[in-house]
Each structure stands twice: as C-alpha cells, then as structure tokens.
Design an enzyme around this catalytic site. Structure first.
Site, short mmCIF file in Angstrom:
data_model
loop_
_atom_site.label_atom_id
_atom_site.label_comp_id
_atom_site.label_asym_id
_atom_site.label_seq_id
_atom_site.Cartn_x
_atom_site.Cartn_y
_atom_site.Cartn_z
N ASN A 208 0.82 -1.21 0.00
CA ASN A 208 0.00 0.00 0.00
C ASN A 208 0.86 1.26 0.00
O ASN A 208 0.54 2.24 -0.68
CB ASN A 208 -0.95 0.01 1.21
CG ASN A 208 -2.26 -0.69 0.89
OD1 ASN A 208 -2.43 -1.23 -0.19
ND2 ASN A 208 -3.20 -0.67 1.82
N CYS A 260 -7.65 3.26 3.59
CA CYS A 260 -6.45 2.40 3.60
C CYS A 260 -5.14 3.17 3.48
O CYS A 260 -4.33 3.16 4.40
CB CYS A 260 -6.55 1.37 2.48
SG CYS A 260 -8.00 0.34 2.64
C1 UGA Z 1 -6.14 0.22 -1.70
C2 UGA Z 1 -5.24 -0.72 -2.51
O1 UGA Z 1 -5.28 -0.36 -3.89
C3 UGA Z 1 -5.69 -2.18 -2.35
O2 UGA Z 1 -4.79 -3.04 -3.03
C4 UGA Z 1 -5.70 -2.52 -0.87
O3 UGA Z 1 -6.13 -3.85 -0.63
C5 UGA Z 1 -6.63 -1.57 -0.14
O4 UGA Z 1 -6.15 -0.21 -0.33
C6 UGA Z 1 -6.66 -1.92 1.31
O5 UGA Z 1 -5.62 -1.82 1.97
O6 UGA Z 1 -7.68 -2.43 1.80
P1 UGA Z 1 -8.56 1.31 -2.06
O7 UGA Z 1 -8.25 2.13 -0.84
O8 UGA Z 1 -9.87 0.61 -2.15
O9 UGA Z 1 -7.45 0.15 -2.25
O10 UGA Z 1 -8.47 2.28 -3.29
P2 UGA Z 1 -7.47 2.58 -4.51
O11 UGA Z 1 -8.11 2.18 -5.76
O12 UGA Z 1 -6.13 2.05 -4.24
O13 UGA Z 1 -7.44 4.20 -4.46
C7 UGA Z 1 -6.94 4.88 -3.30
C8 UGA Z 1 -6.91 6.37 -3.55
O14 UGA Z 1 -5.89 6.69 -4.48
C9 UGA Z 1 -8.20 6.98 -4.09
O15 UGA Z 1 -8.45 8.19 -3.40
C10 UGA Z 1 -7.89 7.24 -5.55
O16 UGA Z 1 -8.62 8.30 -6.09
C11 UGA Z 1 -6.40 7.56 -5.48
N1 UGA Z 1 -5.67 7.31 -6.74
C12 UGA Z 1 -5.54 6.03 -7.21
C13 UGA Z 1 -5.10 8.37 -7.43
O17 UGA Z 1 -5.18 9.54 -7.01
N2 UGA Z 1 -4.40 8.11 -8.58
C14 UGA Z 1 -4.24 6.85 -9.06
O18 UGA Z 1 -3.59 6.70 -10.11
C15 UGA Z 1 -4.84 5.79 -8.36
#
Ligand code: UGA
Length: 429
Positions: A208, A260
């Site tokens: 993460n 997360c």
């Molecule tokens: C994250 C991880 O991706 C999962 O693999 C992990 O299991 C999970 O945390 C956890 O620990 O339970 P999640 O928090 O559901 O998953 O969401 P993400 O899709 O990772 O996005 C997190 C944040 O990053 C969001 O606010 C999203 O908008 C932002 N983000 C994501 C960006 O700003 N840019 C990106 O390119 C990708």
C-alpha cells in the site's frame, strides 16, 4: 472447507462471500446485531458492485450464513479469519483493540485445533501477539496456528479482485496450516506465496505504501509539468509503458484518500519508528499528498478570488469511483475547505451522497449530475467517476454565471474544453 469470518466490513463480507462462491461453507460473524439482522434479511450494508447478487446466490445455496455469535463460528469451522477494523489512533499508530478482543473471544470458544488467520491490515509483529493472546486465554489449552493472510482488494472492485487475485500471501512459520490454506485458495487459481508471518504482515504495508508513493510521485511530476508547460498524462504514458514502472496508479489528481492508504502510511511510518527506522521517504509521500489538495484549492481561489457568497458545484464526494465510501475522501476535504472559505455548495455523487450528508450538512444535494451547475460560479470535479465524462457540458454552461471548471481528476480534454468556451483548469496539464 468450513470457514468462519469475523467482521463483515469490506474485507470480511466480500472475502466470506467469495469463499462461499467457490464452494466453501462460510459463516460470517459480526458483533453488530443490527448488521447481522440486515444481512440475514438479504440486505447489504455497503455498496460494492456485484456483491449483493453474490450474497443472495450463496445464501440461497446454503453456503453462506450470518450470526453474531463468535462461539458458534469458532465451533462450526476449522479455519477462523479475523477481518475486524484496525482504525488509526491520533499518533498514527493502529488501534489493535478489536483484534485483541476477537483473539480472546476465539480463544475462549476453542475446544479443538483451529487455524486462526489474520486478514485485517495490521502492523508487523501483530500475529505474534495474537498467538500469545490465544495461548493465554484458551481454557481448553488446545493446539492452534496463527497465519497472516493479507487482503489486497480495492473498494469498488472488491469482488473481481477477490475472485481473481494477483497473488495470495500465506504467512506462517508452521507447516501444519499451509495445506488447509492452499486448499482454501486453490479454486482462485492465483500464485500462492508462503512466507513467515512477519514478512506477510509487512508485505501488506509495503504494497500500500508503494502504491501511495506512486501516486505522490506522479502528483509531484504534475507540479513540475505545470511549471514547465508539459502534460502529466503524456509523461505518465511515456514512463508507464516501461514494464518496470507500469501505467497504473500514475493518475495525477487531488491526492489519494480512503480508509487504507492514509491510515496504512501513518501506521507503517510509526511501526518503522518503533523498530528503529525513520521512514523519511514515506513522510514525504504524505507531505506531497497534503500539498496537492492545497495547490488545487489555490487554483480555485486564484481564479475566483473571494469564495464568500459564491456558489460552487462539486461533482464527486466518494474517495474514488465505484464506491459509496466517503471516509478520508479528498473530495469531502476539499468541500469542507470551500465551505470554510464561505462558498455555498451544490454537490452530486452517484453513490456517496447518503454517507456524505453527515459530513457536509449545509450542502445542497442534487440527484441529477446535469443539474448541479445551475446557478453556479464554478464547477469542480473531485472524484474520478467515469460517468462524469458524459456530463452535458452545453447545459452546464448555460446554467452557470461563468463557465469555469476545475477538474481535479483530469477527466476532460483541455483543448476541447477551451474550444467549447470554458475556463478550464486541471492537474499537471
Ligand atoms: C487500496 C489498494 O489499492 C488495495 O490493493 C488494498 O487492498 C486496499 O487499499 C486496502 O488496503 O484495503 P482502495 O483504498 O480501495 O485500495 O483504493 P485505490 O483504488 O487504491 O485508491 C486509493 C486512492 O488513491 C483513491 O483516493 C484514488 O482516487 C487515489 N488514486 C488512485 C489516485 O489519485 N491516482 C491513481 O492513479 C490511483
């Protein structure tokens, strides 16, 4: 196999359901009686695409059931998964009291050998403590093993991520539970890695943190792009095609949020400090993330000058698309800052409006995304929902005092927006 999952949050409920889907017999336990009642009646407490149908199907097939009795769950299963919350504390460390409580409850109910699997995200060395606790609080003094089995699902894509995992990590020093863990996961056809328990716990925080680092890296590049007159999406494309880097998680925006990344970064920095390492790199990831929001807010105030008595339309409240989760959402934080500056908000989110109401009680909630712009001085895109790309721009423009759009997720094409007569500001372009 007979499995019990303790905790029916995102991880517990989706894992339990997917285990049932591949044929295991699953009991989901939650201490919240109201939640158990809702689940028993066919209701789902969270929005997660595909989950409701899967729960119904597996309940109907007799493979999935819900109870609030930990003792029942422990008695009827061979493998007990812990999937309870591990919330952050004010100093950044993790509150492990739910894990400790559940470990004691399991210990109290154990009358034969059990495999106790931790699926909650925990700091390294928690498994050792869980084992000590079970040993101490088990009156029957039966044998058991503790395994770390971190979960890598993303909210909004949880069912898909669970059914087709990139990898399965099984952390244990004891050979005895490995066969059972392999049997549980064989139907998912994913690479299985067996590690020691501390490494498994560390893999979760390291993964993460690395993803958060990738986002802060591209956000830092976005700032340089703005100063240099370059385009961050083109840069991301150019570096992302290198397989060693990869294009995913290189989308610049207003920063990462959710339950997360922010929590896990703080926890990892804290545990590293406790074991003697000052993780400065990850502290910088946090700083860049916080700055990103400030810089975006500055774009808005630089353009609109005074926000008092201005009406701003905000598209997006959830912390990312495909979820109704607004916990630690950058979109909510941005709205709160805009309100502090005196702006009046008209907001819309495809799924997150109900949960946002308590956090933004003064905002006007608009059901139709195409009606948000009416009477607004500016529009803001704060969450990367795909459907926002279909916004009726002509109608929005007509309804606004001035056609100004601040795109915090780079959903629109800058050249096209200018051609359509908008004042358009995005991130790193
Ligand atoms: C994250 C991880 O991706 C999962 O693999 C992990 O299991 C999970 O945390 C956890 O620990 O339970 P999640 O928090 O559901 O998953 O969401 P993400 O899709 O990772 O996005 C997190 C944040 O990053 C969001 O606010 C999203 O908008 C932002 N983000 C994501 C960006 O700003 N840019 C990106 O390119 C990708």
């Amino acid at each position: 196999m007979k499995l019990t999952i303790i905790g029916t949050g995102y991880v517990g409920l989706v894992s339990g359901t997917c285990f049932a889907e591949v044929g295991h017999q699953v009991i989901c336990v939650d201490s919240d009686a109201a939640k158990v009642k809702l689940l028993q009646a066919g209701g789902i407490p969270i929005y997660e695409p595909g989950l409701e149908e899967l729960v119904r199907k597996n309940v109907a097939a007799g493979r999935l059931s819900f109870t609030h009795s930990t003792a029942e769950g422990v008695e009827k299963s061979d493998v007990i998964f812990i999937a309870v919350p591990t919330p952050p504390q004010p100093d950044g460390s993790v509150d492990l009291s739910y894990i400790e409580r559940v470990a004691r409850d399991i210990a109290g109910a154990m009358t034969s050998y059990k495999i106790v699997v931790d699926k909650s995200t925990v700091p390294v060395k928690t498994g050792e403590k869980v084992a000590e606790t079970i040993q101490r609080y088990c009156p029957a003094k039966v044998e058991f093993d503790v395994v770390s089995n971190p979960e890598f699902l993303r909210e909004g894509f949880a069912v898909g991520d669970l059914m087709k995992p990139d990898r399965v990590v099984i952390g244990t020093r004891s050979p005895r539970p490995v066969a059972a863990m392999r049997e549980i996961y064989t139907p998912f056809q994913a690479p299985i890695i067996v590690t020691d328990i501390n490494s498994a716990e560390l893999i979760k925080h390291a993964a993460n943190s690395f993803l958060a680092l990738k986002i802060s890296y591209i956000n830092a590049i976005a700032t340089v792009c703005e100063a240099a007159g370059a385009n961050v999406q083109e840069v991301a494309q150019g570096i992302g095609l290198d397989e060693r880097i990869g294009r995913r998680f290189l989308n610049a925006g207003i920063g990462f949020g959710g339950s997360c990344f922010p929590k896990d970064l703080s926890a990892f920095i804290k545990i590293a400090e406790q074991i003697g390492y000052d993780f400065k790199l990850l502290k910088e990831v946090q700083h860049i993330n916080a700055d990103q929001m400030e810089r975006f807010l500055k774009k808005i105030t630089d353009t609109l000058w005074v926000l008092k008595d201005k009406t701003i339309g905000v598209l997006g409240l959830a912390f990312k698309q495909n979820t109704d989760d607004v916990r630690s959402s950058p979109a909510i934080a941005l709205c709160q800052r805009l309100i502090q500056e005196g702006a009046t908000l008209r907001v819309h989110d495809p799924k997150g409006m109900d949960k946002a109401r308590a956090l933004l009680p003064t905002a006007t909630y608009v059901e139709d995304m195409n009606a948000v712009a009416e009477g607004c001085d500016a529009l803001v895109v704060a969450t990367e929902w795909e459907e926002f790309k279909q916004l009726d721009l002509a109608r929005a423009k007509k309804g606004m005092t001035h056609p100004i759009l601040f795109d915090g997720r780079n959903l629109f094409d800058p050249a096209e927006m200018v051609r359509l007569g908008w004042i358009y500001k995005s991130v790193g372009r």
